[in-house]
Scaffold this motif. Structure first.
Motif, short mmCIF file in Angstrom:
data_model
loop_
_atom_site.label_atom_id
_atom_site.label_comp_id
_atom_site.label_asym_id
_atom_site.label_seq_id
_atom_site.Cartn_x
_atom_site.Cartn_y
_atom_site.Cartn_z
N VAL A 185 6.86 -0.35 4.48
CA VAL A 185 7.91 -0.78 4.92
C VAL A 185 8.83 0.50 4.58
N ASP A 186 8.99 0.76 3.19
CA ASP A 186 10.07 1.88 2.74
C ASP A 186 9.91 2.81 3.67
N ARG A 187 8.82 3.47 3.95
CA ARG A 187 8.61 4.36 4.80
C ARG A 187 9.23 4.42 6.16
N GLU A 188 8.90 3.14 6.87
CA GLU A 188 9.42 3.00 8.27
C GLU A 188 11.10 2.88 8.36
N ALA A 189 11.40 2.07 7.03
CA ALA A 189 12.93 2.04 6.87
C ALA A 189 13.79 3.31 6.81
N MET A 190 12.90 4.32 5.92
CA MET A 190 13.80 5.44 6.02
C MET A 190 13.63 6.45 7.38
N ARG A 191 12.53 6.19 7.97
CA ARG A 191 12.34 6.87 9.19
C ARG A 191 13.55 6.39 10.12
N GLY A 247 15.11 4.05 -15.25
CA GLY A 247 14.07 4.31 -16.27
C GLY A 247 12.78 4.50 -15.82
N MET A 248 12.32 4.57 -14.66
CA MET A 248 11.02 4.83 -14.25
C MET A 248 10.83 6.16 -13.92
N THR A 249 9.58 6.82 -13.83
CA THR A 249 9.34 8.17 -13.49
C THR A 249 8.87 8.40 -12.26
N GLU A 250 8.45 7.57 -11.56
CA GLU A 250 8.13 7.37 -10.17
C GLU A 250 8.06 6.48 -9.54
N LEU A 251 8.01 6.53 -8.19
CA LEU A 251 8.39 5.50 -7.23
C LEU A 251 7.13 5.66 -5.83
N PHE A 252 6.20 4.74 -5.77
CA PHE A 252 5.42 4.86 -4.72
C PHE A 252 6.02 3.87 -3.49
N LEU A 253 6.06 4.83 -2.32
CA LEU A 253 6.74 3.96 -1.30
C LEU A 253 5.80 3.11 -0.50
N PRO A 277 1.07 -1.24 -0.01
CA PRO A 277 -0.25 0.02 -0.02
C PRO A 277 1.05 1.24 -0.06
N SER A 278 0.36 2.36 -0.57
CA SER A 278 0.95 3.82 -0.59
C SER A 278 1.12 4.26 0.65
N THR A 279 2.09 5.10 1.09
CA THR A 279 1.83 5.81 2.42
C THR A 279 1.69 7.34 2.16
N GLY A 280 1.81 7.93 3.19
CA GLY A 280 1.76 9.56 3.12
C GLY A 280 2.94 9.99 2.29
N LEU A 281 4.07 9.55 1.99
CA LEU A 281 5.21 10.13 1.32
C LEU A 281 4.78 9.83 -0.11
N PRO A 282 4.78 11.13 -0.93
CA PRO A 282 4.57 11.27 -2.29
C PRO A 282 5.67 10.31 -3.10
N GLN A 283 5.50 10.32 -4.58
CA GLN A 283 6.20 9.67 -5.22
C GLN A 283 7.59 10.16 -5.37
N ALA A 284 8.79 9.47 -5.57
CA ALA A 284 10.04 10.17 -5.80
C ALA A 284 10.45 9.71 -7.20
N ASN A 285 11.20 10.45 -7.82
CA ASN A 285 11.93 10.15 -9.17
C ASN A 285 12.79 8.98 -9.11
N ARG A 286 12.56 8.21 -9.98
CA ARG A 286 13.47 6.81 -10.39
C ARG A 286 14.15 6.86 -11.36
N GLU A 287 14.87 7.68 -12.11
CA GLU A 287 15.40 7.82 -13.42
C GLU A 287 16.45 6.84 -13.46
N ALA A 288 17.14 6.19 -12.25
CA ALA A 288 17.99 5.32 -12.40
C ALA A 288 17.62 4.17 -13.32
#
Length: 296
Positions: free
Chosen positions: A23-29, A14-20, A1-12
């Motif tokens: 787990v992604d959000r908690e890992a970064m926190r 070849g993708m234009t956006e990434l939904f966190l 599921p998506s969280t409160g953090l918006p998408q981030a660019n992921r040009e590496a």
């Protein structure tokens, strides 16, 4: 599921956006809070339960350039785990969207030496155990400082480490300087005074010997007599010094070689335990006399 953090660019990739994901959000926190973490530490801190999925999500965050990792196992550190940390992009994302209650600051893989990786893992283990104990006992933590904050290693122009203690006159070690691994201010009950604690992870330095800690003992003694820890943390009560040793053997050797064990300076002040017993943070400590005791 998506969280409160918006998408981030992921040009590496070849993708234009990434939904966190959650787990992604908690890992970064968690990285904003603990600064450096291994996969095992993410799990121990409650970020995720499924190690396989966690590794997958961390790889996605790395490809998105939101986190990076120290990989000293490729440069002679055989058996050392990878240390993950936030990149500039990760810090920017967290700070821009107000996702954390503390200011995330960038860390750099270039500031971590081969010898320091294992030490930082041990310090973060102590921090996770300390936070878990505080949560379980409803202890309030006002402040935490780690030695790897506030100073870039090898940069003489950088400010002193956050935990740097000093006392006496002059500008050199002879005046009295000490850099503990971690310091904190906590309050166990609402009607009690805030107290201070120093946490040291002792693995014997570069050569893995008990002499490493004993060589610092004079500085600890002088800092205690000068009340430098109390002044640094702005607390009134005597600051406890809790030393977590990398092994039972290391702890037992330090205790066996400890000089002036009956000095009243250390009574109720200096405690030891081994890393193997770190999960039960408040219990299974020893005094300098080798007597079993609780930390609090």
């Amino acid at each position: 599921p998506s969280t409160g953090l918006p998408q981030a660019n992921r040009e590496a990739d070849g993708m234009t956006e990434l939904f966190l994901s959650g787990v992604d959000r908690e890992a970064m926190r968690a990285l904003a809070f603990f600064r450096y973490m291994t996969v095992k530490q993410f799990i121990r801190a409650g970020v995720a339960r499924d190690e396989k999925n966690l590794r997958k999500r961390l790889d996605i965050l790395r490809r998105a350039r939101l986190i990076a990792r120290v990989e000293k196992n490729k440069s002679g550190g055989i058996g050392l785990p990878c240390l993950h940390f936030l990149t500039k992009n990760g810090v920017k994302l967290l700070n821009e969207h107000g996702d954390i209650g503390i200011l995330a600051t960038e860390t750099s893989r270039n500031t971590v030496s081969l010898n320091d990786v294992a030490h930082r893992v041990g310090v973060v283990d102590m921090h996770i155990a300390f936070e878990s104990w505080a949560t379980a006992t409803r202890t309030r933590i006002y402040e935490v400082q780690r030695y790897f904050e506030g100073k870039a290693q090898g940069n003489a122009k950088a400010p002193l480490a956050a935990t740097a203690l000093s006392w006496g006159a002059g500008d050199g070690w002879e005046a009295g300087k000490l850099i503990p691994d971690m310091m904190a201010v906590y309050q166990r009950r609402a009607d009690s005074e805030p107290r201070g604690i120093i946490l040291e992870y002792e693995r014997g330095g570069q050569w893995g010997t008990h002499k490493h800690f004993l060589s610092k003992l004079e500085f600890y003694e002088n800092s205690v007599r000068a009340e430098a820890p109390e002044e640094h943390l702005r607390v009134n009560k005597g600051v406890r010094i809790a030393v977590v040793c990398s092994s039972e053997d290391m702890m037992n050797t330090i205790l066996a070689k400890f000089p002036r064990k009956t000095d009243p300076l250390w009574e109720g002040r200096l405690f030891f335990k081994s890393r193997e017993k770190l999960d039960n943070f408040a219990a299974s400590w020893k005094t300098v006399l080798g007597i079993d005791t609780n930390l609090f």
